[in-house]
Design a protein around this motif. Sequence first.
Motif, PDB file in Angstrom:
ATOM      1  N   ALA A   1     133.970  92.239 121.283  1.00  9.61           N
ATOM      2  CA  ALA A   1     132.687  91.556 121.468  1.00  9.61           C
ATOM      3  C   ALA A   1     132.235  90.897 120.164  1.00  9.61           C
ATOM      4  N   VAL A   2     132.397  91.605 119.053  1.00 10.69           N
ATOM      5  CA  VAL A   2     132.018  91.052 117.750  1.00 10.69           C
ATOM      6  C   VAL A   2     132.889  89.840 117.430  1.00 10.69           C
ATOM      7  N   TRP A   3     134.187  89.923 117.701  1.00 12.10           N
ATOM      8  CA  TRP A   3     135.098  88.815 117.439  1.00 12.10           C
ATOM      9  C   TRP A   3     134.718  87.610 118.295  1.00 12.10           C
TER      10      TRP A   3
ATOM     11  N   THR B   1     131.069  80.364 115.115  1.00  9.48           N
ATOM     12  CA  THR B   1     131.814  79.479 114.229  1.00  9.48           C
ATOM     13  C   THR B   1     132.035  78.119 114.883  1.00  9.48           C
ATOM     14  N   PHE B   2     132.418  78.131 116.158  1.00 10.35           N
ATOM     15  CA  PHE B   2     132.621  76.868 116.865  1.00 10.35           C
ATOM     16  C   PHE B   2     131.311  76.091 116.993  1.00 10.35           C
ATOM     17  N   ALA B   3     130.218  76.778 117.255  1.00  8.43           N
ATOM     18  CA  ALA B   3     128.923  76.103 117.373  1.00  8.43           C
ATOM     19  C   ALA B   3     128.526  75.468 116.044  1.00  8.43           C
TER      20      ALA B   3
ATOM     21  N   GLU C   1     130.688  72.392 115.445  1.00  9.33           N
ATOM     22  CA  GLU C   1     130.222  71.262 116.259  1.00  9.33           C
ATOM     23  C   GLU C   1     128.988  70.613 115.641  1.00  9.33           C
ATOM     24  N   ASP C   2     128.084  71.424 115.098  1.00  9.29           N
ATOM     25  CA  ASP C   2     126.894  70.881 114.436  1.00  9.29           C
ATOM     26  C   ASP C   2     127.276  70.029 113.225  1.00  9.29           C
ATOM     27  N   VAL C   3     128.209  70.534 112.431  1.00 10.59           N
ATOM     28  CA  VAL C   3     128.639  69.798 111.241  1.00 10.59           C
ATOM     29  C   VAL C   3     129.332  68.500 111.641  1.00 10.59           C
TER      30      VAL C   3
END
Length: 69
Positions: A13-15, A22-24, A27-29
Amino acid sequence: MTTPEGERRVQDAVWRHARTRTFAEAEDVISAVLSDPGVQAARERVEAAETELGMELCVRLQRFPFPVA
């Protein structure tokens, strides 16, 4: 006391959470970079060059008969 199976579920769950976060953030960057006016202008220049070269290549390739399969 936590069982090994329970620990594994928590680790999974933590992973998953870390991966999603990280993906979010990535995507923002990426969105921020792509919205930069300089990047947009460069993209427009690249697209114009691709179109020009594509038309030139099309004219050159029309000289060759291609077999129809």
